[in-house]
Design an enzyme around this catalytic site. Structure first.
Site, mmCIF file in Angstrom:
data_model
loop_
_atom_site.group_PDB
_atom_site.id
_atom_site.type_symbol
_atom_site.label_atom_id
_atom_site.label_comp_id
_atom_site.label_asym_id
_atom_site.label_seq_id
_atom_site.Cartn_x
_atom_site.Cartn_y
_atom_site.Cartn_z
ATOM 1 N N GLY A 197 0.490 -1.460 -0.207
ATOM 2 C CA GLY A 197 -0.355 0.017 -0.156
ATOM 3 C C GLY A 197 0.936 1.534 -0.110
ATOM 4 C CD GLU A 200 -1.291 6.412 -4.437
ATOM 5 O OE1 GLU A 200 -2.472 6.684 -5.153
ATOM 6 O OE2 GLU A 200 -1.162 7.109 -3.761
ATOM 7 C CG ASP A 211 5.485 12.751 -2.881
ATOM 8 O OD1 ASP A 211 4.520 13.141 -2.397
ATOM 9 O OD2 ASP A 211 5.974 12.729 -2.340
ATOM 10 C CE LYS A 215 5.572 14.785 -0.092
ATOM 11 N NZ LYS A 215 6.240 13.172 -0.072
ATOM 12 N N GLY A 313 1.343 8.903 6.278
ATOM 13 C CA GLY A 313 0.314 8.212 7.193
ATOM 14 C C GLY A 313 -0.384 8.835 7.081
HETATM 15 N N1 HSE Z 1 2.996 9.125 -1.644
HETATM 16 C C1 HSE Z 1 4.448 9.422 -0.657
HETATM 17 C C2 HSE Z 1 5.128 9.117 0.037
HETATM 18 C C3 HSE Z 1 3.123 10.279 0.367
HETATM 19 O O1 HSE Z 1 5.371 7.593 -0.481
HETATM 20 O O2 HSE Z 1 6.037 9.529 0.605
HETATM 21 C C4 HSE Z 1 2.754 11.083 0.249
HETATM 22 O O3 HSE Z 1 2.848 12.523 -0.035
#
Ligand code: HSE
Length: 436
Positions: A197, A200, A211, A215, A313
């Site tokens: 999980g 995706e 992502d 950030k 989380g």
């Molecule tokens: N999908 C991101 C990660 C978390 O794997 O860190 C949400 O930003």
């Protein structure tokens, strides 16, 4: 708005309008159902989730929420005069952007966990919040439960930050950890991350660095007080990294990590990038395993420091939202507001103009003079070889180079020329080497 008679009460109740009730929203409700008394005793502010905007009224939730609090109509929650503070955990740009703008225009502080929104249209929201004189807080937008925004904005407010280097994507860190520790190839490790999980079904946002790029933009904006948006960030993902690259890095004393780097280069020049890199195994970031995140900060006075924890989380992110909520509620109660965020324009230095040491993997013909030809091309581009090793022989021969520091533009020109050589059958992975 907040009635003044209540403002005087020792434990004034602050009513929260929660927009979205997924993992983070549900976790926030659960924490407040359990800990509201303790929080009130510790902070003097009683937090109450008064209304919750959800997409589906019938969805089964992990926390019981009275049906009377639920609505489909997020705008009505924002406009409700009983709501003091808005928490936005819907995600995405719209309708989150409009809802937040409406909330701040109505004089309501906002707490958001929305990385995409802050990384793309943060400036507009910060300006609106400053104009309205309300707090807009977003600790959970980067690094989940790890306090990053507040330490950078407050504790390090006077620090001349040189560089922020982060492992800010748990999915890719999990994949790279499995590849390093079990010798798994990329596809196996990704499938495992999907089963757990973390990743995706379409893993593009994580594995191609989008992502982490969003950030990185937020971290750069806060660390340097400059306007950096997600689209400004140079980005490479991890999908081309092979088990052989990771094994070779390990033999040389490095681990491969997807890093987000925001660097103050000169005056108003900053460089912001996301790419896989070889991190020396002695570097604190090398010990960040599995889906954990960490951000390593280098400042003129503070030196080196690292913040480590759960970057995603429900519960960790809700913890960050809660800290912001208490701050916002406290300020509201005191009739004050935190320092507004003003971002100045900055110049973004292209990766072409940055320097690094590099790891380069070539498949070559195994015959006399090949190494001399390859080394000649590297030398002609000013790329100096630090170490070289041949693996295999005959048609399976591979040469792996680590270079001294070289300019990206020169390395890319060198690679183009190597690719055109008859004796080079394949140019494999190019990895930047950190800390050299
Ligand atoms: N999908 C991101 C990660 C978390 O794997 O860190 C949400 O930003």
């Amino acid at each position: 708005m907040f009635p003044s008679s209540t403002l005087d009460a020792v434990q004034a109740t602050v009513k929260i309008g929660l927009l979205g009730c997924g993992h983070v929203g549900g976790a926030l409700v659960a924490i407040l159902q359990h800990d509201a008394d303790t929080i009130a005793a510790q902070t003097g502010v009683r937090l109450e989730v008064a209304r919750v905007a959800v997409r589906s009224m019938s969805k089964e939730r992990t926390v019981p929420i009275p049906a009377s609090l639920l609505t489909h109509d997020a705008a009505s929650v924002v406009a409700d005069p009983d709501i003091d503070v808005v928490v936005e955990v819907i995600g995405g740009i719209e309708p989150a952007r409009t809802l937040i703008l409406d909330a701040v225009k109505a004089g309501k502080p906002v707490v958001t966990a929305n990385k995409e929104l802050i990384a793309n249209v943060g400036q507009e929201l910060f300006d609106a919040a400053a104009e309205a004189g309300v707090d807009l807080l977003f600790e959970a937008a980067v690094g989940g439960g790890i306090p990053l925004i507040r330490p950078l904005r407050e504790s390090l407010a006077g620090e001349r930050i040189r560089r922020v280097t982060g492992i800010v994507n748990g999915t890719t860190n999990y994949i790279l950890t499995r590849m390093a520790e079990e010798g798994a190839d990329y596809a196996e490790a990704l499938a495992e991350a999907q089963q757990l999980g973390y990743a995706e079904r379409d893993p593009t946002a994580d594995v191609e660095g989008f992502d982490a790029g969003a950030k990185a933009a937020i971290l750069a904006s806060i660390a340097f007080g400059g306007r950096v948006v997600a689209g400004d960030v140079y980005r490479e993902g991890i999908s081309d990294i092979t088990a052989a690259d990771i094994a070779y890095a390990g033999r040389l004393g490095y681990v491969v990590k997807l890093v987000a780097i925001a660097e103050h280069v000169a005056d108003d020049d900053v460089a912001v990038r996301v790419h896989p890199a070889m991190v020396p195994s002695t570097h604190p970031l090398a010990s960040v395993r599995d889906s954990f995140n960490a951000v390593f900060i280098e400042g003129e006075s503070v030196g080196e420091l690292m913040l480590y924890g759960r970057g995603a989380g429900g519960m960790p992110s809700a913890s960050a939202v809660l800290g912001d909520l208490i701050d916002a509620a406290h300020n509201l109660r005191a009739g004050s507001v935190g320092r507004p965020l003003h971002l100045r324009p900055v110049h973004l230095r292209s990766i072409d103009d940055l320097s690094s040491a590099y790891y380069l993997d070539l498949e070559v013909a195994d015959r006399p003079g090949v190494l001399a030809t390859v080394a000649g091309v590297m030398g002609a581009h000013g790329v100096s070889i630090k170490s070289m090793e041949q693996e295999g022989a005959g048609s399976g021969a591979r040469i792996v180079f680590v270079t001294h520091e070289a300019r990206e533009r020169d390395v890319q020109a060198c690679i183009s020329e190597l690719r055109a050589l008859d004796v080079v059958s394949r140019v494999g992975t190019l990895l930047r080497v950190l800390g050299s």
